[in-house]
Scaffold this motif. Structure first.
Motif, PDB file in Angstrom:
ATOM      1  N   THR A 404       0.633  -1.036  -0.003  1.00 48.73           N
ATOM      2  CA  THR A 404       0.104  -0.049   0.055  1.00 48.73           C
ATOM      3  C   THR A 404       0.917   1.155  -0.079  1.00 48.73           C
ATOM      4  N   ASN A 405       0.393   2.401  -0.104  1.00 43.91           N
ATOM      5  CA  ASN A 405       0.942   3.553  -0.034  1.00 43.91           C
ATOM      6  C   ASN A 405       0.910   4.168   1.126  1.00 43.91           C
ATOM      7  N   THR A 406       2.017   4.128   1.781  1.00 45.79           N
ATOM      8  CA  THR A 406       1.962   4.408   3.472  1.00 45.79           C
ATOM      9  C   THR A 406       2.028   5.629   3.766  1.00 45.79           C
ATOM     10  N   LEU A 407       1.955   6.625   2.572  1.00 47.63           N
ATOM     11  CA  LEU A 407       2.085   7.973   2.498  1.00 47.63           C
ATOM     12  C   LEU A 407       0.701   8.501   2.733  1.00 47.63           C
ATOM     13  N   ASP A 408      -0.299   7.748   2.312  1.00 41.89           N
ATOM     14  CA  ASP A 408      -1.790   8.033   2.515  1.00 41.89           C
ATOM     15  C   ASP A 408      -2.259   7.175   3.520  1.00 41.89           C
ATOM     16  N   SER A 409      -3.177   7.881   4.636  1.00 43.37           N
ATOM     17  CA  SER A 409      -3.695   7.058   5.585  1.00 43.37           C
ATOM     18  C   SER A 409      -4.943   6.547   5.115  1.00 43.37           C
ATOM     19  N   ASN A 410      -5.534   7.063   4.068  1.00 42.69           N
ATOM     20  CA  ASN A 410      -6.954   6.577   3.604  1.00 42.69           C
ATOM     21  C   ASN A 410      -6.525   5.365   3.023  1.00 42.69           C
ATOM     22  N   GLU A 411      -5.293   5.197   1.998  1.00 41.09           N
ATOM     23  CA  GLU A 411      -5.075   3.885   1.371  1.00 41.09           C
ATOM     24  C   GLU A 411      -4.628   2.777   2.426  1.00 41.09           C
ATOM     25  N   ILE A 412      -3.687   3.170   3.538  1.00 45.45           N
ATOM     26  CA  ILE A 412      -3.660   2.274   4.670  1.00 45.45           C
ATOM     27  C   ILE A 412      -4.815   1.463   5.346  1.00 45.45           C
ATOM     28  N   ALA A 413      -5.704   2.522   5.382  1.00 48.29           N
ATOM     29  CA  ALA A 413      -7.068   1.757   5.888  1.00 48.29           C
ATOM     30  C   ALA A 413      -7.826   0.948   5.173  1.00 48.29           C
ATOM     31  N   GLN A 414      -7.755   1.387   3.850  1.00 52.78           N
ATOM     32  CA  GLN A 414      -8.601   0.546   2.862  1.00 52.78           C
ATOM     33  C   GLN A 414      -8.005  -0.822   2.486  1.00 52.78           C
ATOM     34  N   THR A 415      -6.639  -0.689   2.319  1.00 54.82           N
ATOM     35  CA  THR A 415      -5.677  -2.035   2.217  1.00 54.82           C
ATOM     36  C   THR A 415      -6.035  -2.969   3.441  1.00 54.82           C
ATOM     37  N   LEU A 416      -6.028  -2.349   4.685  1.00 56.92           N
ATOM     38  CA  LEU A 416      -5.906  -3.273   5.830  1.00 56.92           C
ATOM     39  C   LEU A 416      -7.853  -3.777   5.971  1.00 56.92           C
ATOM     40  N   LEU A 417      -8.706  -3.108   5.263  1.00 57.28           N
ATOM     41  CA  LEU A 417      -9.891  -3.614   5.176  1.00 57.28           C
ATOM     42  C   LEU A 417     -10.098  -4.802   4.317  1.00 57.28           C
ATOM     43  N   GLN A 418      -9.300  -4.350   3.233  1.00 56.92           N
ATOM     44  CA  GLN A 418      -9.467  -5.533   2.303  1.00 56.92           C
ATOM     45  C   GLN A 418      -8.857  -7.010   2.728  1.00 56.92           C
ATOM     46  N   VAL A 419      -7.839  -6.921   3.605  1.00 58.82           N
ATOM     47  CA  VAL A 419      -7.387  -8.025   3.956  1.00 58.82           C
ATOM     48  C   VAL A 419      -8.257  -8.774   5.173  1.00 58.82           C
ATOM     49  N   LEU A 420      -8.710  -7.820   5.965  1.00 56.66           N
ATOM     50  CA  LEU A 420      -9.542  -8.401   7.032  1.00 56.66           C
ATOM     51  C   LEU A 420     -11.020  -8.862   6.515  1.00 56.66           C
ATOM     52  N   GLN A 421     -11.981  -8.288   5.353  1.00 55.40           N
ATOM     53  CA  GLN A 421     -12.934  -8.829   4.844  1.00 55.40           C
ATOM     54  C   GLN A 421     -13.205  -9.937   4.201  1.00 55.40           C
ATOM     55  N   ASP A 422     -11.765 -10.359   3.582  1.00 54.05           N
ATOM     56  CA  ASP A 422     -11.944 -11.436   2.812  1.00 54.05           C
ATOM     57  C   ASP A 422     -11.330 -12.675   3.293  1.00 54.05           C
ATOM     58  N   LYS A 424     -11.688 -15.910   2.838  1.00 51.67           N
ATOM     59  CA  LYS A 424     -10.865 -17.090   2.023  1.00 51.67           C
ATOM     60  C   LYS A 424      -9.265 -16.554   1.557  1.00 51.67           C
ATOM     61  N   GLN A 425      -9.265 -15.204   0.996  1.00 51.50           N
ATOM     62  CA  GLN A 425      -7.826 -14.670   0.868  1.00 51.50           C
ATOM     63  C   GLN A 425      -7.177 -14.596   2.182  1.00 51.50           C
ATOM     64  N   TRP A 426      -7.777 -14.413   3.198  1.00 54.51           N
ATOM     65  CA  TRP A 426      -6.909 -14.279   4.477  1.00 54.51           C
ATOM     66  C   TRP A 426      -6.353 -15.789   4.863  1.00 54.51           C
ATOM     67  N   ARG A 427      -6.989 -16.815   4.465  1.00 54.52           N
ATOM     68  CA  ARG A 427      -6.597 -17.968   4.957  1.00 54.52           C
ATOM     69  C   ARG A 427      -5.353 -18.480   3.808  1.00 54.52           C
ATOM     70  N   LEU A 428      -5.601 -18.138   2.531  1.00 52.50           N
ATOM     71  CA  LEU A 428      -4.463 -18.244   1.535  1.00 52.50           C
ATOM     72  C   LEU A 428      -3.168 -17.542   1.869  1.00 52.50           C
ATOM     73  N   PHE A 429      -3.280 -16.333   2.356  1.00 56.24           N
ATOM     74  CA  PHE A 429      -2.227 -15.341   2.612  1.00 56.24           C
ATOM     75  C   PHE A 429      -1.520 -16.052   3.886  1.00 56.24           C
ATOM     76  N   SER A 430      -2.255 -16.620   4.609  1.00 59.92           N
ATOM     77  CA  SER A 430      -1.605 -17.151   5.910  1.00 59.92           C
ATOM     78  C   SER A 430      -0.723 -18.434   5.446  1.00 59.92           C
ATOM     79  N   LYS A 431      -1.496 -19.416   4.740  1.00 55.99           N
ATOM     80  CA  LYS A 431      -0.648 -20.459   4.309  1.00 55.99           C
ATOM     81  C   LYS A 431       0.662 -20.422   3.549  1.00 55.99           C
ATOM     82  N   ASN A 432       0.198 -19.256   2.637  1.00 56.53           N
ATOM     83  CA  ASN A 432       1.377 -18.962   1.630  1.00 56.53           C
ATOM     84  C   ASN A 432       2.525 -18.259   2.345  1.00 56.53           C
ATOM     85  N   GLY A 433       2.259 -17.523   3.561  1.00 61.22           N
ATOM     86  CA  GLY A 433       3.223 -16.917   4.019  1.00 61.22           C
ATOM     87  C   GLY A 433       4.265 -18.022   4.866  1.00 61.22           C
ATOM     88  N   VAL A 434       3.750 -19.054   5.664  1.00 57.52           N
ATOM     89  CA  VAL A 434       4.342 -19.936   6.280  1.00 57.52           C
ATOM     90  C   VAL A 434       5.166 -20.795   5.242  1.00 57.52           C
TER      91      VAL A 434
END
Length: 732
Positions: A404-422, A424-434
């Motif tokens: 995300t663009n960390t120079l813009d607090s609105n973009e930080i918020a929108q990106t965090l919401l995107q990860v928290l709301q999905d 199925k995507q959260w579980r994939l991110f979790s598995k991929n990270g490990v």
């Protein structure tokens, strides 16, 4: 899902290597690392300690010694005053005393680094063998490592972690005045040292390609440097997904006591309280998003504190702003800001956040690497990070989060919401990270690539190393090591200048000749040295360091030290240097009788000579290497990079097996600085030039009131106890 690595002790190979690592500031220990205690205790100390441990486990590595500073200070843990700490499997932390006993930030260590060189030399001598490799961390350790590399012919590997040019640029861009940041951080010396390290190092290790292109790319000598990108490893035995294991109650309570609804997902950030970490922007993003507040709590671990008012000024401001913004957005009960989290609880926090289906966020404006992102990924925790540097590589390799663009607090918020709301995507991110961390960022993967690069360095330097080490260690020994002390003096305006006191000094030398080796260190040629000593009826010394350290001779027969000549010949291109200096029309060559095989000498008065840093940059642009020594506001000597009075004395100390504290050295001008600073017992005579005033108040440098040889006698009296201890004499 990949399993965490296991550590099995393997038998060592037939010819394992010895690695000497150096990290100077001192707040390093094997466990309970005080990350975030101050600006010197970031994630890099985890990297240095873990690298030492994991390298030592490899069968191709005999041992790893991590040298740092010994600190005796009631304000820090007594752990930092232990001379040695075992890390296991042949790795250890060795703490050497230099500079003041108390803890000081690394920017204040520069005045004491020559003493650190001497302490390291003494340590190396005690080991019974030379290291195969020196690996330094940060510019201050790089300076020490470069001196050791030049003196001993050992290849240098360097990791910068943080670079002076980039840091200065950030501070000025944030509104700080250039003169203020220079005063605080000593950037000119640091950047000059970094340029010199780049010109000398056999290898520079970085975490990302961006670090090479955008940070090292600002340096003159980057084109001549060999780089290797090796991403730091992560100890996946500590950082792992939550599984069914219960979260440590201490970690959970440290967070939940702040929260009205503790079971909600958590947005987790951990960093030092620095402006560039942009914690203020993160709180703003959370505070301005009711949707984000409804979905998740916010956890910020910002270093350790007892009282915000006791923090450094910059950290005090960051923490104060955080509390004010929490109040501004009325976030009480939604934000956890614990004062202190023990290091053993940090992995538990990652697992707690992962279990509650939260997200890890790095909100920094820029991020060269981001070790915490790797720790989060290994814990099965999706990440949100700046679209910059290391995070780009991490997300590309692990596919475990969003940039995300960390120079813009609105973009930080929108990106965090995107990860928290999905979900199925959260579980994939979790598995991929490990899985991604194990493939790309585990310690076995890091060590494998590290040693592959090191073998290339050692194979390239093998012949040169044999030749140089033989010249230092196996050259013909003189009778001088039978002495218990050595008196080494400059000639002009130090030994000479007053006949009465000169006679007293020569009488003292004659009285103690069985125990004290006598030598001179001068800018004069050997012929001029002999003539002037004969003229003043001074007995030819046991050793003569002449031509500003470019030549060494022994006794009446003037036997040259061939090993020294072979040692300093490295990278010396005299004719090319002479041609390069034709550019400087206001600098003129001194007479022919002052020029030597390993020395070019010029007249260069103030106002005519450019800053030495500019000359160094010009020479490096031509791929030329030299040591420039300016003295008496008039004389410029151009020497091989390994030649100087100070280097010559350290070479003799190593060759003679005589501790540097057994060398009493006396001088009066700028070309004496290197031999005066360090572990030697130093005397600055009363008639010294202003160039030496910078040495005042340094340990083991005595400023005599008396002039010329009388100043030497005054210094001998000052160091009476040291001489008596070494010589077992009743007095002078």
């Amino acid at each position: 899902m990949m399993l965490p690595e296991t550590r099995l002790k393997q038998p060592k190979s037939e010819h394992p290597i010895y690695i000497l690592m150096i990290s100077m500031h001192g707040l390093i220990r094997g466990k309970d690392l005080e990350l975030g205690r101050d600006a010197d205790t970031g994630g890099q100390i985890t990297y240095v300690v873990e690298l030492a441990k994991h390298l030592a486990e490899h069968p191709d590595v005999e041992k790893v010694d991590l040298l740092t500073r010994l600190i005796e200070d009631d304000s820090v843990s007594p752990d930092y005053a232990k001379p040695e700490e075992e890390l296991g499997n042949g790795a250890r932390i060795v703490r050497l005393p230099f500079g003041p006993k108390r803890y000081i930030r690394k920017e204040l260590l520069w005045l004491h680094l020559n003493q650190a060189v001497d302490k390291c030399l003494h340590f190396i001598k005690q080991q019974g063998r030379l290291p195969d490799l020196i690996h330094t961390h940060y510019a201050d350790a790089g300076y020490v490592g470069q001196q050791l590399s030049l003196l001993l012919g050992i290849p240098l590997v360097h990791t910068g972690h943080s670079l002076g040019r980039a840091k200065r640029e950030r501070l000025v861009a944030s509104g700080r005045k250039l003169h203020a940041v220079e005063k605080q951080f000593n950037f000119e010396e640091r950047i000059s040292t970094e340029e010199s390290i780049l010109a000398h190092a056999s290898l520079v290790i970085t975490s990302t390609r961006q670090e090479i292109d955008e940070q090292y790319g600002q340096y003159t000598n980057v084109a001549d440097t060999r780089f290797s990108v090796i991403s730091p490893g992560t100890d996946t035995s500590r950082f792992s997904p939550p599984g069914r294991k219960k979260i440590a109650s201490s970690a959970q309570q440290a967070v939940d006591k702040f929260l009205a609804e503790p079971e909600k997902p958590i947005i987790f950030a951990i960093s030092r309280p620095e402006t560039r970490k942009n914690l203020k922007g993160l709180v703003e993003a959370y505070g301005k998003s009711p949707q984000l507040q409804a979905m998740a709590n916010l956890l910020i671990v910002a270093g350790a504190r007892k009282d915000i008012r006791e923090l450094e000024e910059a950290q005090h401001k960051v923490m104060g702003d955080l509390l004010l913004d929490i109040d501004l957005y009325d976030l009480w009960g939604k934000v956890a800001l614990p004062k202190y989290i023990p290091q053993e609880d940090v992995p538990e926090l990652y697992r707690l956040v992962a279990r509650r289906k939260g997200v890890f966020v790095n909100s920094a404006f820029t991020e060269p690497f981001g070790l915490t992102l790797i720790e989060a990924a290994a814990s099965g925790l999706p990440i949100v990070a700046p679209d910059d540097g290391g995070p780009r590589d991490i997300v590309a390799n692990c596919r475990n989060g969003l940039l995300t663009n960390t120079l813009d607090s609105n973009e930080i918020a929108q990106t965090l919401l995107q990860v928290l709301q999905d979900k199925k995507q959260w579980r994939l991110f979790s598995k991929n990270g490990v899985n991604g961390v194990y493939r790309h960022y585990s310690w076995p993967a890091h060590v494998k690539k590290y040693l592959k690069e090191i073998r290339r360095v050692l194979n390239k330097d093998k012949k040169r190393l044999r030749r140089q080490q033989a010249s230092i260690l196996n050259s013909e020994r003189t009778s001088i090591p039978l002495a218990q002390m050595a008196l080494i003096s400059d000639i002009d305006n130090t030994l000479l200048g007053d006949k009465v006191s000169l006679d007293k000094v020569t009488d003292w030398i004659a009285e103690h000749q069985k125990d004290v080796a006598f030598g001179v260190a001068t800018g004069r040629s050997i012929e001029s040295t002999v003539n002037v000593l004969n003229k003043h009826r001074v007995k030819i010394p046991d050793v003569m360091i002449t031509s500003v350290g470019a030549e060494i001779y022994y006794g009446k027969k003037l036997v040259p030290d061939i090993g020294w000549s072979a040692h300093i010949r490295h990278l010396w291109r005299r004719d090319s240097l002479a041609e390069a200096f034709l550019k400087f029309t206001d600098i003129s060559l001194q007479p022919d009788n002052t020029q030597r095989e390993f020395k070019l000498s010029y007249f260069a008065k103030p106002g005519q000579i450019p800053p030495l840093s500019e000359i160094y940059d010009y020479l490096h642009s031509l791929k030329l290497h030299a040591n420039l020594i300016y003295s008496h506001d008039e004389f410029l000597d151009v020497l091989p990079i390994r030649a100087s009075k100070g280097h010559a004395i350290r070479y003799l100390a190593y060759k003679w097996d005589l501790p540097l504290k057994s060398f009493l050295v006396a001088g009066d001008s700028g070309n004496d600085i290197e031999m005066l600073a360090g572990d030697t017992l130093a005397i600055v005579v009363g008639n010294h030039s202003a160039e030496l005033d910078i040495l005042k108040n340094q340990e083991q440098i005595y400023f005599s009131k008396a002039h010329y040889a009388a100043g030497i006698l005054e210094g001998i009296e000052h160091y009476d106890d040291e001489f008596n201890h070494a010589l077992d004499l009743k007095g002078f």
